[in-house]
Design an enzyme around this catalytic site. Structure first.
Site, PDB file in Angstrom:
ATOM      1  N   LYS A  61       1.084   4.383   6.948  1.00 46.85           N
ATOM      2  CA  LYS A  61       0.500   5.232   5.907  1.00 46.85           C
ATOM      3  C   LYS A  61       1.140   6.620   6.005  1.00 46.85           C
ATOM      4  CE  LYS A  61      -2.695   2.048   5.004  1.00 46.85           C
ATOM      5  NZ  LYS A  61      -2.695   1.230   3.764  1.00 46.85           N
ATOM      6  N   SER A  77       0.800  -1.226   0.000  1.00 47.71           N
ATOM      7  CA  SER A  77       0.000   0.000   0.000  1.00 47.71           C
ATOM      8  C   SER A  77       0.832   1.276   0.000  1.00 47.71           C
ATOM      9  CB  SER A  77      -0.941   0.017   1.209  1.00 47.71           C
ATOM     10  OG  SER A  77      -0.218   0.164   2.421  1.00 47.71           O
TER      11      SER A  77
END
Length: 209
Positions: free
Chosen positions: A100, A52
């Protein structure tokens, strides 16, 4: 003629030798203690479990995380952070932590996308050089959104925007769940580098009104 020191006559090390050994022992003990404290309270190693955050971070990369963020050092937009699963982000058996990029701080308004495919924070469009987009698209996200980040929370997104389950799907993250800021890739050796945040872009974002 003067007599030789007793230590020299007996062949035993003199006081300077014992002092050296004592100082060396102290240095070793202090170094081990400092290493323990750093690993326990200041720096943590984290292995990247998914794609991701590609191309910034690849599966299997190992990073060091500064655990002084955010309790001592404040969060900044663009920081790559590790945080505990607030609930429902990970499937059973996938661990407890995620990584993230911070896009919005408490009070920020995050929206996407403008005519150039960029997202905006507090009305300021941000060029994100690290983002992986879909083939043939310049949009940094497939969907449009306009979100105001609540107090005490952050909006996070993966750099691999078309293959990242992040705040778009799960909502904002409590700042209290942030473990720290990733600041360097340590493994593999060929990937060693300091993690940047595109500071010139993010520092130009105005504070929320």
């Amino acid at each position: 003629m003067s007599e030789q020191p007793a230590d020299s006559r007996s062949g035993r090390p003199g006081r300077s030798g014992w002092r050296f050994l004592r100082d060396l022992a102290i240095i070793v003990v202090v170094a081990l203690l400092a290493s323990f404290l750093v690993k326990t309270y200041l720096v943590r190693a984290f292995s990247i479990p998914s794609g991701s955050m590609e191309r910034t971070l690849l599966v299997g990369d190992r990073v060091l995380v500064n655990e002084l963020v955010p309790d001592v050092v404040p969060l900044r937009r663009g920081d790559v952070v590790v945080f505990r699963d607030p609930g429902g982000w990970l499937l059973p058996g996938q661990g407890d932590d995620l990584i993230k990029r911070v896009i919005g701080l408490p009070g920020d308004t995050v929206s996407c996308c403008d005519a150039q495919g960029r997202l905006s924070v507090n009305g300021h469009a941000v060029d994100e050089p690290y983002v992986v987009t879909a083939q043939g698209s310049e949009r940094v996200a497939a969907e449009d959104f306009d979100v105001r980040v609540p107090a005490g929370r952050i909006w996070v997104m993966g750099d691999n925007r078309y293959d990242s389950a992040d705040s778009r799907a799960h909502g904002t993250v409590p700042t209290s769940d942030v473990v720290g800021r990733a600041f360097v890739i340590t493994w593999p050796v060929t990937r060693w580098c300091v993690l940047g945040r595109a500071g010139e872009e993010w520092d130009a974002v105005p504070d929320p009104r």
